[in-house]
Design a protein around this motif. Structure first.
Motif, PDB file in Angstrom:
ATOM      1  N   THR A  36      30.156 -12.240 -23.810  1.00  0.00           N
ATOM      2  CA  THR A  36      30.404 -10.804 -23.913  1.00  0.00           C
ATOM      3  C   THR A  36      30.453 -10.429 -25.387  1.00  0.00           C
ATOM      4  OG1 THR A  36      32.824 -11.007 -23.930  1.00  0.00           O
ATOM      5  CG2 THR A  36      31.745 -10.747 -21.775  1.00  0.00           C
ATOM      6  N   ARG A  37      30.242  -9.149 -25.643  1.00  0.00           N
ATOM      7  CA  ARG A  37      30.389  -8.625 -26.999  1.00  0.00           C
ATOM      8  C   ARG A  37      30.942  -7.215 -26.877  1.00  0.00           C
ATOM      9  NH1 ARG A  37      25.739  -8.078 -31.764  1.00  0.00           N
ATOM     10  NH2 ARG A  37      27.135  -8.595 -33.504  1.00  0.00           N
ATOM     11  N   ASP A  38      32.098  -7.007 -27.445  1.00  0.00           N
ATOM     12  CA  ASP A  38      32.791  -5.712 -27.340  1.00  0.00           C
ATOM     13  C   ASP A  38      32.932  -5.280 -25.889  1.00  0.00           C
ATOM     14  OD1 ASP A  38      33.080  -5.549 -30.096  1.00  0.00           O
ATOM     15  OD2 ASP A  38      31.162  -4.508 -30.357  1.00  0.00           O
ATOM     16  N   GLY A  39      33.259  -6.252 -25.031  1.00  0.00           N
ATOM     17  CA  GLY A  39      33.536  -5.955 -23.635  1.00  0.00           C
ATOM     18  C   GLY A  39      32.322  -5.811 -22.748  1.00  0.00           C
ATOM     19  N   LYS A  40      31.116  -5.962 -23.307  1.00  0.00           N
ATOM     20  CA  LYS A  40      29.898  -5.835 -22.519  1.00  0.00           C
ATOM     21  C   LYS A  40      29.180  -7.178 -22.455  1.00  0.00           C
ATOM     22  CE  LYS A  40      29.228  -1.030 -23.989  1.00  0.00           C
ATOM     23  NZ  LYS A  40      28.309  -0.080 -24.682  1.00  0.00           N
ATOM     24  N   ALA A  41      28.398  -7.368 -21.400  1.00  0.00           N
ATOM     25  CA  ALA A  41      27.625  -8.603 -21.261  1.00  0.00           C
ATOM     26  C   ALA A  41      26.699  -8.771 -22.460  1.00  0.00           C
ATOM     27  CB  ALA A  41      26.817  -8.568 -19.968  1.00  0.00           C
ATOM     28  N   TYR A  42      26.527 -10.035 -22.888  1.00  0.00           N
ATOM     29  CA  TYR A  42      25.664 -10.344 -24.029  1.00  0.00           C
ATOM     30  C   TYR A  42      24.834 -11.566 -23.684  1.00  0.00           C
ATOM     31  CZ  TYR A  42      24.224 -11.251 -28.875  1.00  0.00           C
ATOM     32  OH  TYR A  42      23.503 -11.444 -30.031  1.00  0.00           O
ATOM     33  N   TYR A  43      23.521 -11.398 -23.718  1.00  0.00           N
ATOM     34  CA  TYR A  43      22.597 -12.497 -23.446  1.00  0.00           C
ATOM     35  C   TYR A  43      21.754 -12.778 -24.679  1.00  0.00           C
ATOM     36  CZ  TYR A  43      23.638 -12.292 -18.448  1.00  0.00           C
ATOM     37  OH  TYR A  43      24.277 -12.334 -17.231  1.00  0.00           O
TER      38      TYR A  43
END
Length: 434
Positions: A36-43
């Motif tokens: 995650t990054r800043d609460g959002k999914a990160y791929y």
């Protein structure tokens, strides 16, 4: 798999999402089996770009061009080499960052500052590996030359990789080598960027500190004692990095089963350490003898079956450990085993599609796939010599000096490969918006 799951429970594996606690803005974190990054999914849709800091020091114009091209392909992450060690081995990059223990070339170190500052402008992140099991950057065998007085082995010269792997694994036991290695770790983790003034430890552009490129316990006949030393080295070193830097992720750089003496239990133990945040693995069907580039039709089906199994079984290990996994290296050569940039990439494109169908397909199903880094970006680099071997002063590209220049590099003229990468990068980034 059932037995492995039971053993994991007995080992008391700690979920990696403890690493999300108190994470500052912009830092990549782990939540259960995903980034995650800043609460959002990160791929990660990433490239191996080992020479990025070298370009930062020596050719900023080319660095800017390469990063702009990668960004246009949907790439949001690069995996780069932190440091190289001066050596007499012929198949190592020159000049080296480190001329002798503790003696660094500040100009080359500052190349990483430039790289990180340019990545920040493009909202890209970096995985930085702090050592190398292989000789092409000096690496662990050069540490042993410095501190044990043993020859720095170049398997390109000896043609004996088994002996190289067995001897190089003595690095983990050498106290002086380990002390110097920790000096290197501390030098980077505590560095302040000379371009933007930001401390590395507080820079969210760095996604992960990585122990080394393809560390392993020795060769395929590694003993139980050698395996135990290796697992302890991973846990201790990851813990040391965490003691200096509470916010960045830590990873091993492992090749997977191929770098674990084909021992699944060893691979799992190496990644169950509390301070190892996610799993890594690499896929090299040509290097492992699964495919013959000059007899593709006769060897393709077997290579594909083995590759598919390799890809999937590692994702299953991650699922059972409760941590994400990144396929951070995979590659294939050009048609006919050619190094010529003008040779077609039909087989490579076919291979990339099969690999990314598995990796991205399982990510779309919710499995613990955090992304990929293809090997490797050659970009605007061009081979200079008729024999395709690198010499000091030549362009740097994805193929390090231990390999022919053009072996696995994706160049900026490989439009079909670039379009394919963009297609799968877009699919991963679509998951971030769900």
């Amino acid at each position: 798999m059932i037995a492995l799951a039971a053993s994991l429970l007995m080992m008391g594996v700690v979920p990696a999402d403890a690493a999300t606690a108190g994470k500052p803005a912009g830092f990549v974190a782990v939540q259960k089996t995903h980034f995650t990054r800043d609460g959002k999914a990160y791929y990660i849709a990433g490239a191996n770009f080992w020479y990025g800091a070298y370009l930062g020091a020596n050719d900023k114009a080319r660095l800017v061009k390469e990063l702009d091209t990668l960004k246009s392909m949907g790439i949001n992450n690069v995996r780069v080499l932190a440091v190289s060690e001066k050596t007499d081995m012929p198949s190592a990059v020159r000049p080296a960052t480190t001329s002798a223990p503790g003696k660094y070339d500040e100009r080359l170190l500052a190349g990483m500052d430039v790289l990180l500052a340019e990545l920040a402008k493009r909202d890209m992140t970096a995985v930085i590996y702090l050592n190398n099991f292989w000789q092409w950057s000096g690496g662990m065998t050069q540490y042993l030359n410095w501190f044990a007085g043993t020859p720095a082995l170049d398997p390109n010269v000896t043609k004996d990789y088994d002996t190289y792997m067995r001897e190089t694994a003595k690095f983990y036991r050498n106290d002086k080598a380990q002390a110097e290695y920790r000096n290197v770790i501390r030098t980077f983790v505590q560095r302040k960027n000379t371009v933007n003034g930001r401390a590395y430890a507080s820079d969210p552009v760095i996604m992960s500190w990585q122990l080394a490129n393809e560390p392993r316990p020795g060769n395929g006949n590694a003993t139980a004692d050698e395996k135990a030393v290796y697992v302890k080295w991973i846990a201790d070193t990851a813990g040391y990095i965490r003691s200096l830097d509470k916010h960045h992720l830590v990873s091993t750089g492992s090749e997977g089963l191929a770098g674990s003496a084909q021992d699944a239990d060893l691979f799992v133990k190496a990644h169950q350490a509390r301070d190892v945040d996610y799993l890594t693995y690499h896929l090299w069907p040509k290097n492992w003898g699964w495919i013959d580039s000059k007899r593709v039709d006769a060897t393709w089906n077997d290579a594909l079956a083995k590759s598919s199994h390799y890809l999937n079984v590692h994702i299953d290990y991650a699922k059972q450990l409760g941590k994400p996994i990144v396929l951070e290296e995979f590659g294939m050569d050009r048609d006919g085993a050619s190094f010529d940039i003008k040779a077609p990439t039909t087989v490579r494109d076919r291979f990339y599609k099969e690999v990314l169908d598995v990796v991205v397909g399982r990510a779309e199903k919710g499995d613990p796939v955090a992304g990929f880094n293809f090997w490797a970006w050659g970009g605007a680099g061009r081979a200079a010599n008729p024999d395709y071997w690198w010499k000091e002063g030549n362009d740097l590209m994805g193929d390090p000096p231990q390999e022919e220049q053009g072996l696995y590099s994706v160049f900026d003229t490989d439009k079909s490969t670039m379009a394919l990468i963009r297609q799968y990068a877009d699919r991963l980034h679509a998951l971030e918006r769900k």
